[in-house]
Every structure is written in C-alpha cells, then in structure tokens.
Scaffold this motif. Structure first.
Motif, PDB file in Angstrom:
ATOM      1  N   TYR A   1     -19.870 -18.218 -20.416  1.00 42.01           N
ATOM      2  CA  TYR A   1     -18.476 -18.060 -20.961  1.00 42.01           C
ATOM      3  C   TYR A   1     -17.704 -17.168 -19.774  1.00 42.01           C
ATOM      4  O   TYR A   1     -18.226 -16.502 -19.189  1.00 42.01           O
ATOM      5  CB  TYR A   1     -18.338 -17.498 -21.991  1.00 42.01           C
ATOM      6  N   GLY A   2     -16.304 -17.405 -19.810  1.00 41.37           N
ATOM      7  CA  GLY A   2     -15.533 -16.481 -18.764  1.00 41.37           C
ATOM      8  C   GLY A   2     -14.957 -15.342 -19.124  1.00 41.37           C
ATOM      9  O   GLY A   2     -15.281 -15.082 -20.391  1.00 41.37           O
TER      10      GLY A   2
ATOM     11  N   SER B   1     -12.046 -23.934 -24.939  1.00 45.78           N
ATOM     12  CA  SER B   1     -13.229 -24.315 -25.582  1.00 45.78           C
ATOM     13  C   SER B   1     -12.868 -23.904 -27.045  1.00 45.78           C
ATOM     14  O   SER B   1     -12.055 -23.251 -27.431  1.00 45.78           O
ATOM     15  CB  SER B   1     -14.395 -23.481 -25.338  1.00 45.78           C
ATOM     16  N   ASP B   2     -13.648 -24.635 -27.691  1.00 41.05           N
ATOM     17  CA  ASP B   2     -13.374 -24.468 -29.382  1.00 41.05           C
ATOM     18  C   ASP B   2     -14.075 -22.818 -29.705  1.00 41.05           C
ATOM     19  O   ASP B   2     -13.513 -22.229 -30.656  1.00 41.05           O
ATOM     20  CB  ASP B   2     -14.629 -25.399 -30.129  1.00 41.05           C
TER      21      ASP B   2
ATOM     22  N   LEU C   1     -12.380 -11.626 -25.643  1.00 36.60           N
ATOM     23  CA  LEU C   1     -11.962 -11.867 -26.998  1.00 36.60           C
ATOM     24  C   LEU C   1     -13.195 -11.395 -27.955  1.00 36.60           C
ATOM     25  O   LEU C   1     -13.141 -10.980 -28.857  1.00 36.60           O
ATOM     26  CB  LEU C   1     -11.490 -13.398 -27.159  1.00 36.60           C
ATOM     27  N   ALA C   2     -14.413 -12.121 -27.325  1.00 38.04           N
ATOM     28  CA  ALA C   2     -15.385 -11.686 -28.103  1.00 38.04           C
ATOM     29  C   ALA C   2     -15.791 -10.080 -28.261  1.00 38.04           C
ATOM     30  O   ALA C   2     -15.887  -9.505 -29.450  1.00 38.04           O
ATOM     31  CB  ALA C   2     -16.838 -12.054 -27.476  1.00 38.04           C
ATOM     32  N   GLY C   3     -15.470  -9.304 -27.313  1.00 41.58           N
ATOM     33  CA  GLY C   3     -15.488  -7.608 -27.227  1.00 41.58           C
ATOM     34  C   GLY C   3     -14.509  -7.499 -28.301  1.00 41.58           C
ATOM     35  O   GLY C   3     -14.960  -6.364 -29.155  1.00 41.58           O
ATOM     36  N   SER C   4     -13.210  -7.944 -28.247  1.00 42.16           N
ATOM     37  CA  SER C   4     -12.411  -7.259 -29.376  1.00 42.16           C
ATOM     38  C   SER C   4     -12.667  -7.728 -30.922  1.00 42.16           C
ATOM     39  O   SER C   4     -12.540  -6.811 -31.629  1.00 42.16           O
ATOM     40  CB  SER C   4     -10.920  -8.057 -28.996  1.00 42.16           C
TER      41      SER C   4
END
Length: 81
Positions: A62-63, A25-26, A69-72
């Motif tokens: 979201y998976g 996804s974008d 990635l969001a957490g990072s």
C-alpha cells in the motif's frame, strides 16, 4: 478508557480525496470512510477495521496515503483491545 482522539483536518482532507477518486482501492476507501465517520464524533474504530488497518501498515503493498489513513484509524481504536 475511551480514546478521545479525533481525525485531523489534514487526514479528513486526504480521506475525502480518496473517496472522490474512482481509482482508489476498496481498502483505501474503507479506511477513508472510517476516518471521516470519526471526525468530530468521539467514535472509536471497530475491531474489524483495526485488523484491516494493521494489515495495511504491515504490508509493503500500500502507498503512503493508504498507510496514513490506516495509522489515523488505528490511533482512534479502543485501547483496551
């Protein structure tokens, strides 16, 4: 106070895979690019990307990879904001 966290090799590898996958996804690609841009630079996440990452973590849509990635990205944010 500057945040000295850096993108780990494991997260950088995930980010590279996300960017290489045409089906990603974008949102996932945006988070992946942000995580990779901070690898080894000491740069911090911008306010708009912090907001996007927060929304991803709060959503059930979201998976696991996108949430990782969001957490990072969030962990590398400016702690004063």
């Amino acid at each position: 106070m500057a945040n000295r966290k850096d993108t780990s090799d494991r997260v950088a590898s995930k980010a590279g895979s996300v960017l290489a996958n045409p089906r990603s996804s974008d949102t996932a690609k945006s988070l992946a690019a942000s995580a990779l841009s901070q690898t080894g630079t000491g740069r911090q996440t911008g306010a708009s990307m912090e907001d996007k990452a927060s929304q991803v973590l709060a959503s059930g849509r979201y998976g696991a990879t996108t949430k990782s990635l969001a957490g990072s990205v969030l962990s590398q944010s400016n702690k004063k904001r």
